[in-house]
Design an enzyme around this catalytic site. Structure first.
Site, short mmCIF file in Angstrom:
data_model
loop_
_atom_site.label_atom_id
_atom_site.label_comp_id
_atom_site.label_asym_id
_atom_site.label_seq_id
_atom_site.Cartn_x
_atom_site.Cartn_y
_atom_site.Cartn_z
N HIS A 1 -4.73 1.37 4.49
CA HIS A 1 -5.06 2.33 3.43
C HIS A 1 -6.49 2.17 2.93
O HIS A 1 -7.03 3.06 2.28
CB HIS A 1 -4.06 2.23 2.26
CG HIS A 1 -4.21 1.05 1.37
ND1 HIS A 1 -3.39 -0.05 1.44
CD2 HIS A 1 -5.09 0.79 0.37
CE1 HIS A 1 -3.74 -0.93 0.52
NE2 HIS A 1 -4.78 -0.44 -0.15
N SER B 1 -6.82 -5.31 -1.86
CA SER B 1 -6.20 -4.78 -0.65
C SER B 1 -6.88 -5.26 0.62
O SER B 1 -8.11 -5.35 0.69
CB SER B 1 -6.24 -3.25 -0.66
OG SER B 1 -5.24 -2.72 -1.48
N ASP C 1 0.76 -0.76 7.26
CA ASP C 1 -0.50 -0.82 6.51
C ASP C 1 -1.38 -1.95 7.05
O ASP C 1 -1.54 -2.99 6.41
CB ASP C 1 -0.19 -1.02 5.02
CG ASP C 1 -1.40 -0.77 4.14
OD1 ASP C 1 -2.42 -0.27 4.66
OD2 ASP C 1 -1.32 -1.06 2.93
#
Length: 479
Positions: A84, A239, A135
């Site tokens: 992402h 992230s 992801d």
């Protein structure tokens, strides 16, 4: 609300992150002794695999202004991060900040240019757009890193049985330049790298991850990691960063820091009821690098001929580029290169060696220059990554029947055994006739509709990974 840890859910909050490729304005930085959520300042020498992803935003004074996600070095030319972070990245240029824990340095300092990046082809944000599947992404550097103090790779769990590791309760190290507060109005992004220690809450049990339900997350492809009392967590901007366990990564009997997860998403930050969810690295090993084929050794005179079958490139990040043969004359204590072969070759003759243990590794762009490898296993002692067909799907059931066909659903297998599931196949059998394929191409979704033309019969479903089909599920008979 749920959201990836590289972006905020509040559009009005200025966060230092990338939301679908658009860099938001930086938030207030904390340059003093303040901690990440429940964490402490980190020295890059202690976490030398940690990197930051850097955009090419104009008019930036420091690296802090352009950093938006984290990542982990896996060898001198490659970094793993979250899909992402890069799925809709709009910039033509991407950098990797390495060997430094302070984002306050002038723009361009310690930034290595990325040559390309690849997002997992099945990455999606789920049917409700609030969960993230597959992801994971790879970043290829334009030039190789020189490993030194502050820049080192982290091991991948190539010889780890996913059913055993990471084990529930294992302490997990996390790090990044993400928010130091769960207050969206003032997340407090730091200049200095931060770290904290969490623990594995669930490894494969979808019903044991705080207040998440089994439909909220995918326990085959994600790991639930947090802190029992809350107050510690990764958060926005972290992230793509590492979840690190101290385990035996490659089966040599020694424990080492091992990348078992990639920071992905969660419901808020540091909430005891909603732990963080990390992409489970063991489920994507043979997307990152090739799973090696089985091989046959034939000794003739003073030579050993190694032969093998071709591999399927369909589910690889990058196609097979060659093969590597090694042998050991001391029961696996040390290994010697027997030779290498190109992708088109199906055999290799090693002269002068007719004993010992042998193993084969397939190569692609990611590991061709020196690993990591997914070894095929020795001739007679399997020291390779534990891998096999997945466990069978569970609770196969007929939901409804209509003109459209037969609607089936099932629960996912209890283990993927080291290789991600890439298909579900429903078979039908009538009487003593041979089974026939009724439906396939379901990817990882545990539901499918069989066309009405197949009609009555006995049905079952199997899961498929790169090692083959599982055994059949329970059967359903339609009269």
């Amino acid at each position: 609300m749920t959201f990836p840890l590289g972006q905020s859910i509040a559009a009005s909050v200025a966060l230092l992150c990338v939301s679908m490729g658009v860099l938001a304005a930086p938030a207030t930085a904390l340059n003093g002794p303040q901690q990440i959520i429940g964490g402490t300042p980190a020295d890059i020498d202690d976490i030398p695999w940690q990197v930051g992803l850097i955009s090419a935003r104009q008019n930036a004074a420091t690296v802090f202004d352009n950093q938006f996600c984290g990542g982990s070095i896996i060898n001198e030319g490659w970094v793993i991060t979250a899909a992402h972070c890069l799925y809709d990245y709009k910039g033509s240029k991407l950098g990797v900040f390495a060997g430094n824990d302070d984002l306050g340095v002038p723009v361009g300092t310690d930034v290595y240019r990325a040559a390309s990046w690849k997002v997992h082809p099945d990455y999606s944000s789920g049917p409700a757009k609030d969960v993230w599947f597959n992801d994971i992404a790879l970043v290829r550097l334009n030039s190789t890193l020189d490993f030194a103090e502050g820049i080192e790779p982290i091991a991948l769990p190539t010889a780890v049985d996913p059913a055993d590791a990471p084990a529930v309760g294992d302490p997990i190290g996390v790090s990044g330049w993400g928010a130091t507060s769960s207050d969206e109005s003032d997340p407090g992004y730091p200049y200095l790298l931060r770290k904290t220690t969490l623990a594995v809450i669930s490894n494969g049990s979808p019903d044991n991850c705080g207040d998440y339900t089994a439909s909220d997350w995918n326990s085959l492809y994600e790991t639930c990691i947090g802190f029992a009392g809350g107050g510690k967590d990764t958060c926005w901007g972290d992230s793509g960063g590492p979840y690190v366990d101290q385990i035996d990564a490659d089966g040599d009997g020694n424990t080492e820091p091992t990348l078992i997860g990639v920071t992905s998403w969660g419901n808020g930050c540091a909430d005891a009821s909603f732990p963080g969810l990390a992409t489970r690295v063991t489920s994507y090993l043979d997307w990152i690098v090739p799973r090696s084929p089985s091989f046959t050794p034939t000794v003739t005179g003073s030579n050993t001929l190694i032969t093998w079958s071709p591999l399927n490139n369909q589910f690889l990040s990058y196609p097979v580029s060659g093969y590597r043969i090694e042998y050991s004359l001391d029961s696996g204590a040390t290994w010697t290169l027997g030779g290498t072969a190109t992708a088109k070759k199906r055999s290799l003759n090693v002269t002068g060696v007719t004993s010992g243990l042998w193993r084969l590794a397939a190569l692609n762009a990611v590991n061709a220059s020196g690993g990591p490898y997914l070894w095929s296993g020795d001739i007679d002692v399997d020291t390779a990554r534990l891998g096999a067909e997945p466990s069978p799907p569970q609770s196969f059931a007929l939901l409804s029947q209509s003109r459209r066909g037969f609607d089936f659903e099932w629960e996912q297998p209890s283990s993927v055994h080291g290789s991600a599931i890439w298909d579900y196949r429903i078979y039908q059998q009538r009487g003593f006739s041979a089974p026939r394929l009724a439906e396939s191409g379901r990817s990882q979704w545990p539901a499918a509709t069989v066309k009405p033309k197949f009609g009555p019969g006995t049905y079952w479903v199997v899961a498929v990974n790169n090692f083959g089909e599982s055994t059949r599920s329970n059967t359903v008979t339609i009269p």
